[in-house]
Enzyme design. Structure first.
Site, short mmCIF file in Angstrom:
data_model
loop_
_atom_site.label_atom_id
_atom_site.label_comp_id
_atom_site.label_asym_id
_atom_site.label_seq_id
_atom_site.Cartn_x
_atom_site.Cartn_y
_atom_site.Cartn_z
N GLU A 100 0.84 -1.18 0.21
CA GLU A 100 0.04 -0.39 0.15
C GLU A 100 0.88 0.74 0.31
OE1 GLU A 100 -2.54 -0.35 3.34
OE2 GLU A 100 -4.21 -1.40 1.89
N GLU B 26 -6.29 -7.23 -1.62
CA GLU B 26 -6.84 -7.66 0.24
C GLU B 26 -8.89 -7.05 0.22
OE1 GLU B 26 -4.87 -5.08 2.53
OE2 GLU B 26 -3.13 -5.78 2.86
#
Length: 410
Positions: A195, A312
């Site tokens: 991320e 995710e």
């Protein structure tokens, strides 16, 4: 007999049947590759249902807790989960990778035993397990002029630290298998950083320069494994109208331009509408998820021409109104959308729920945890999607085989 015991027995039986039946998942004798918007393994289309277990190496660094890794891989394999994403970093602090990497050796070896392939992330945007903040702190300690954590992307000294870490991991010889990480088909792909975000440049250009440099470095060492960035999927400045799909903000990445780098083999998205759209209803969250998936599926298919992985997603028990049935319904909706997109034109070739944990891991709970041996209804939802994806893969393989044997003049 408790429900937990019944579920454990069920999973053990299911795993046994899986391993001895015609549905047995072959251990990868080759490396997963890409062909257009599809993954292929040994020349055939490769689709997967997978999971996240970021904690594997951290727990495995204590030999007396390694049974938790074994239990998770056993239960995951029984539920048809064939790819696991986990951390290949622990920068400084307690049980740092650089001081005791044997835990990751065990994780890879045990994944191999259960025919589970790994996506290994090489760093973190956040301070958990070190990440960007640790690298810039090392730079400060060495007397380097550092303005913020975002110097991770631009400072030459800090970038060299990261490259050294990458080189060490990729070239390591596993003490349990004797195979160098860069030569091990148990590893499906490397991920540059979990991320990535950049506050000093929301356009995505600063991150783009770093991705290009680090992707080239990875491929110079290991050009057999796939590589992805670790993006959440936020759109930047390259295509203005795509920003309408963002949840009201940017984070310094650009899904389009970052993934156009040729060394990046496939695209990824994450989604947490309960965090990104707080206070909104479940219906609003589902609608956002559907738009998020469809827009990235379209862009991966038509602009980037690379496979897409939903890397995710999950439902937090910390949300108001949470229940197991609400989570099951949420996951089922996501899985149904993934299946329909995969069936109607491919491109989205894998998904990984956040996150699967072993029993007796309460200190690691973040609200999204799923303990397969204790959550039979959620396990059933996950297993059903595994079955659907396996059936779809078999169908694609049959079509692929027919095309391979079709006469050229037909």
């Amino acid at each position: 007999m408790t429900n937990s015991t019944k579920t454990t027995i069920f999973l053990a039986i299911l795993l046994f049947v899986t391993l001895v039946s015609g549905q047995k998942v072959p251990f990868p004798s080759g490396f997963v590759e890409t062909r257009g918007t599809q993954f292929v393994l040994n020349g055939s289309p490769f689709l997967f249902n997978g999971f996240n277990s970021y904690w594997l190496m951290n727990v495995a660094s204590r030999p007396n807790e390694r049974y938790k890794i074994t239990n998770v891989f056993r239960d995951a394999a029984a539920a048809g989960l064939t790819v696991c994403r986990t951390w290949a970093f622990s920068d400084g602090g307690d049980r740092a990778l650089q001081f005791s990497p044997g835990g990751l050796d065990f994780v890879i070896s045990e994944a191999r035993n259960y025919r589970i392939q790994l996506i290994l992330s090489l760093s973190n945007n956040y301070h958990d397990f070190g990440g960007r903040p640790q690298y810039v702190n090392w730079g400060r300690a060495a007397g380097v002029s550092i303005n913020s954590d975002d110097d991770f992307y631009t400072n030459e000294v800090v970038k060299r630290y990261f490259k050294n870490h990458v080189t060490k991991v990729l070239t390591r010889i596993n003490t349990m298998t004797g195979i160098a990480y860069k030569d091990d088909p148990t590893i499906m792909a490397w991920e540059l950083i979990n991320e990535p975000r950049c506050q000093v440049d929301y356009s995505g250009k600063t991150l783009n320069g770093w991705v290009q440099e680090m992707a080239s470095h990875v491929k110079s060492i290991d050009n057999r494994h796939l590589l992805e960035i670790g993006l959440e999927g936020f759109y930047g400045d390259s295509i203005e109208d795509r920003k309408q799909f963002n949840p009201g903000f940017q984070v310094g990445s650009d899904f389009i331009t970052n993934n156009q780098i040729k060394e990046i083999d496939f695209t990824t998205i994450h989604a947490y509408p309960d965090q990104w759209l707080p206070g909104q209803s479940d219906n609003v969250h589902i609608e956002f998820m559907q738009r998020w998936m469809t827009s990235h599926w379209t862009d991966s298919r038509t602009i980037l021409k690379k496979p897409l992985v939903f890397a995710e997603f999950g439902k937090s028990s910390k949300d108001s109104g949470f229940s197991i049935s609400v989570r099951d319904s949420f996951l089922n909706t996501i899985y149904t959308n993934i299946y329909e997109l995969a069936k109607n034109g491919g491109t989205i070739d894998g998904s990984m729920v956040w996150q699967v944990m072993a029993e007796q891991m309460e200190s690691y709970y973040d609200g999204y945890e799923v303990v397969l041996s204790q959550n039979p209804s959620t396990t059933n939802v996950i297993t059903q999607h595994s079955n659907n994806i396996t059936a779809l893969a078999h169908s694609l393989n049959r079509k692929f085989d027919k095309l391979k044997h079709k006469p050229n003049n037909v």
